[in-house]
Design a protein around this motif. Structure first.
Motif, mmCIF file in Angstrom:
data_model
loop_
_atom_site.group_PDB
_atom_site.id
_atom_site.type_symbol
_atom_site.label_atom_id
_atom_site.label_comp_id
_atom_site.label_asym_id
_atom_site.label_seq_id
_atom_site.Cartn_x
_atom_site.Cartn_y
_atom_site.Cartn_z
ATOM 1 N N TRP A 95 13.024 -0.492 -4.346
ATOM 2 C CA TRP A 95 11.744 -0.588 -3.650
ATOM 3 C C TRP A 95 11.907 -0.051 -2.220
ATOM 4 O O TRP A 95 12.124 -0.818 -1.288
ATOM 5 C CB TRP A 95 11.251 -2.028 -3.636
ATOM 6 N N PRO A 96 11.802 1.253 -2.037
ATOM 7 C CA PRO A 96 12.050 1.836 -0.702
ATOM 8 C C PRO A 96 11.110 1.289 0.342
ATOM 9 O O PRO A 96 9.917 1.064 0.098
ATOM 10 C CB PRO A 96 11.824 3.329 -0.938
ATOM 11 N N LYS A 97 11.653 1.045 1.526
ATOM 12 C CA LYS A 97 10.844 0.506 2.632
ATOM 13 C C LYS A 97 10.414 1.633 3.551
ATOM 14 O O LYS A 97 11.229 2.480 3.903
ATOM 15 C CB LYS A 97 11.666 -0.533 3.423
ATOM 16 N N ARG B 293 0.838 -1.204 0.000
ATOM 17 C CA ARG B 293 0.000 0.000 0.000
ATOM 18 C C ARG B 293 0.874 1.256 0.000
ATOM 19 O O ARG B 293 0.540 2.253 -0.642
ATOM 20 C CB ARG B 293 -0.959 -0.026 1.195
ATOM 21 N N TRP B 294 1.987 1.200 0.694
ATOM 22 C CA TRP B 294 2.893 2.345 0.705
ATOM 23 C C TRP B 294 3.481 2.558 -0.685
ATOM 24 O O TRP B 294 3.599 3.692 -1.160
ATOM 25 C CB TRP B 294 3.997 2.127 1.741
ATOM 26 N N TRP B 295 3.859 1.448 -1.358
ATOM 27 C CA TRP B 295 4.391 1.567 -2.714
ATOM 28 C C TRP B 295 3.343 2.140 -3.661
ATOM 29 O O TRP B 295 3.660 2.953 -4.530
ATOM 30 C CB TRP B 295 4.848 0.199 -3.227
ATOM 31 N N ALA B 296 2.087 1.698 -3.519
ATOM 32 C CA ALA B 296 1.028 2.212 -4.389
ATOM 33 C C ALA B 296 0.865 3.719 -4.216
ATOM 34 O O ALA B 296 0.669 4.458 -5.189
ATOM 35 C CB ALA B 296 -0.290 1.494 -4.093
ATOM 36 N N LYS B 297 0.964 4.185 -2.977
ATOM 37 C CA LYS B 297 0.875 5.626 -2.729
ATOM 38 C C LYS B 297 2.084 6.358 -3.306
ATOM 39 O O LYS B 297 1.961 7.435 -3.900
ATOM 40 C CB LYS B 297 0.774 5.886 -1.226
ATOM 41 N N ASP B 298 3.263 5.763 -3.137
ATOM 42 C CA ASP B 298 4.498 6.423 -3.557
ATOM 43 C C ASP B 298 4.640 6.434 -5.084
ATOM 44 O O ASP B 298 5.012 7.458 -5.671
ATOM 45 C CB ASP B 298 5.696 5.715 -2.929
ATOM 46 N N PHE B 299 4.348 5.293 -5.722
ATOM 47 C CA PHE B 299 4.517 5.182 -7.172
ATOM 48 C C PHE B 299 3.266 5.586 -7.947
ATOM 49 O O PHE B 299 3.330 5.804 -9.150
ATOM 50 C CB PHE B 299 4.885 3.739 -7.547
ATOM 51 N N GLY B 300 2.121 5.615 -7.289
ATOM 52 C CA GLY B 300 0.859 5.914 -7.964
ATOM 53 C C GLY B 300 0.016 4.676 -8.194
ATOM 54 O O GLY B 300 -1.199 4.712 -8.040
ATOM 55 N N ASP B 301 0.643 3.566 -8.524
ATOM 56 C CA ASP B 301 -0.061 2.290 -8.666
ATOM 57 C C ASP B 301 0.959 1.178 -8.849
ATOM 58 O O ASP B 301 2.093 1.410 -9.289
ATOM 59 C CB ASP B 301 -1.050 2.306 -9.830
ATOM 60 N N ILE B 302 0.555 -0.043 -8.504
ATOM 61 C CA ILE B 302 1.369 -1.244 -8.706
ATOM 62 C C ILE B 302 0.436 -2.398 -9.071
ATOM 63 O O ILE B 302 -0.783 -2.322 -8.873
ATOM 64 C CB ILE B 302 2.194 -1.623 -7.450
ATOM 65 N N VAL C 117 5.320 -8.325 -7.474
ATOM 66 C CA VAL C 117 4.856 -6.947 -7.601
ATOM 67 C C VAL C 117 5.518 -6.318 -8.816
ATOM 68 O O VAL C 117 6.729 -6.450 -9.020
ATOM 69 C CB VAL C 117 5.202 -6.126 -6.339
ATOM 70 N N LEU C 118 4.724 -5.615 -9.613
ATOM 71 C CA LEU C 118 5.206 -4.919 -10.803
ATOM 72 C C LEU C 118 4.872 -3.442 -10.697
ATOM 73 O O LEU C 118 3.750 -3.075 -10.329
ATOM 74 C CB LEU C 118 4.539 -5.503 -12.058
ATOM 75 N N CYS C 119 5.844 -2.587 -11.020
ATOM 76 C CA CYS C 119 5.629 -1.145 -11.088
ATOM 77 C C CYS C 119 5.990 -0.675 -12.483
ATOM 78 O O CYS C 119 7.095 -0.947 -12.971
ATOM 79 C CB CYS C 119 6.479 -0.413 -10.046
#
Length: 291
Positions: A289-291, A187-196, A227-229
Motif C-alpha cells: 500500500w504505497p504512501k 483517495r490516493w489509493w483509489a486514483k492509483d489502483f482505480g478503485d477500493i 480497505v480492500l483492493c
C-alpha cells in the motif's frame, strides 16, 4: 360445511395470509425514502416479522458490493442505502455501527463543495436522534465516517455525507490530523489502483460509555477502517485509531482485517470467495500500500 361458507372461509384465510406476507415483506425490505432505501433489522421484541437469513441479491462479479459487511439479524441495526455509501445505524448509540462505500478514481474529485452544505438530522432514523446541538460545546468534532472529500462527485452524495447518521463524536486533533490523513491516503489509493472498497466506524469497548448532548450521543473509544483492493492480486489492510490526539507514525495503526473483526465483532467483505477472504484478511503489508 356448506359451499358458500367454505368459500367465505377460504377468502378470509387468503386475505389474512396476504396481509401477513405484506407485513413481513415491509419489515424485511424496508421502505423507499427520499434519501435512499432503508432496511430495519429489528429486535424480535419489536416486531413479529423476524429477519431470517438475509442474503445479498445475486449480481454479476463486476457489480458485487464487496464493501458491505455481513448483516446481523436481530441486531436492531438500521441499514440505510445512500447515494455514496451504505450505513448501519444504531438507534441506541445514535451513531453508525459502520459505514461502507466503493471509492473509485472518478469519485475522488468533482464540483460539489462541502462549504455549500450544513450538518443535518437524518429523518430516516427514529427519535431521539443526534442533531447539531448535541455537539455544541461538547469538546468533540462532528467526525465524518464516509468523508465529504469522497463525495465531491455529486451534490446529493455530498449532502448525504453530512447526515448525522454518518457522523461520530471525534477528537479534534484526530479528525483534522491522522484520520484526515488516512482519508486522503484512501483517495490516493483509489486514483492509483482505480478503485477500493472501504468500511469504517466506531469501536465501543465494554465499559461505561460517555455521551454528549440532550440526545445522549455515544462517544466512541476508538475507530476502525478496513480497505480492500481487487486490482491484480487482491489485498486488504486494517487500521485502528484511538479517539485521541494521534500524531503517531502511520504503521502504528496497522492491523489485519482479522484483528479488526475480532475487536468489532463484524464480518467484513463477506461477498468474497472464502479462499480469497481468508487470505487477504489474515495479511497486512504496508509495502503493498504505497504512501
Amino acid at each position: 360445511m356448506k359451499l358458500r361458507t367454505m368459500i367465505r372461509h377460504g377468502l378470509r384465510t387468503t386475505l389474512l395470509l396476504t396481509i401477513g406476507a405484506t407485513i413481513i415483506s415491509c419489515n424485511l425490505y424496508g421502505r423507499k425514502t427520499g434519501k435512499g432505501n432503508v432496511l430495519y433489522l429489528d429486535e424480535p421484541s419489536k416486531t413479529e416479522a423476524k429477519v431470517q437469513n438475509v442474503q445479498p441479491l445475486e449480481k454479476d462479479s463486476a457489480s458485487i458490493s464487496y464493501e458491505v459487511p455481513a448483516l446481523r439479524k436481530n441486531s436492531g441495526e438500521i441499514i440505510l442505502h445512500r447515494k455514496g455509501y451504505t450505513v448501519s445505524y444504531n438507534p441506541t448509540t445514535k451513531i453508525p455501527n459502520w459505514v461502507a462505500w466503493h471509492l473509485t478514481a472518478d469519485h475522488t474529485s468533482g464540483q460539489a463543495k462541502r462549504k455549500d452544505v450544513e450538518f443535518h438530522e437524518d429523518t430516516d432514523v427514529p427519535e431521539p436522534r443526534a442533531n447539531t446541538f448535541d455537539y455544541m460545546q461538547s469538546g468533540y468534532d462532528r467526525g465524518h465516517m464516509c468523508p465529504a472529500g469522497d463525495n465531491k462527485w455529486d451534490m446529493e452524495a455530498m449532502e448525504q455525507s453530512f447526515l448525522f447518521s454518518n457522523i461520530c463524536p471525534q477528537n479534534h486533533n484526530l479528525n483534522t490530523g491522522d484520520w484526515n490523513g488516512m482519508e486522503q491516503q484512501c483517495r490516493w489509493w483509489a486514483k492509483d489502483f482505480g478503485d477500493i472498497y472501504i468500511v469504517c466506524g466506531p469501536i465501543l469497548f465494554n465499559q461505561k460509555r460517555k455521551t454528549i448532548g440532550k440526545n445522549k450521543v455515544v462517544v466512541p473509544e476508538a475507530f476502525f477502517k478496513v480497505v480492500l483492493c481487487m486490482k491484480g492480486t487482491p489485498k486488504a489492510i486494517g487500521f485502528i485509531y484511538r479517539n485521541a490526539e494521534g500524531g503517531r507514525p502511520w504503521g502504528d495503526y496497522v492491523n489485519t482485517v482479522d484483528q479488526v473483526e475480532r475487536i468489532t465483532g463484524l464480518d467484513f467483505f463477506p461477498s468474497l470467495p472464502d479462499s480469497i477472504e481468508n487470505k487477504v484478511e489474515a495479511h497486512a503489508d504496508l509495502n503493498e500500500w504505497p504512501k
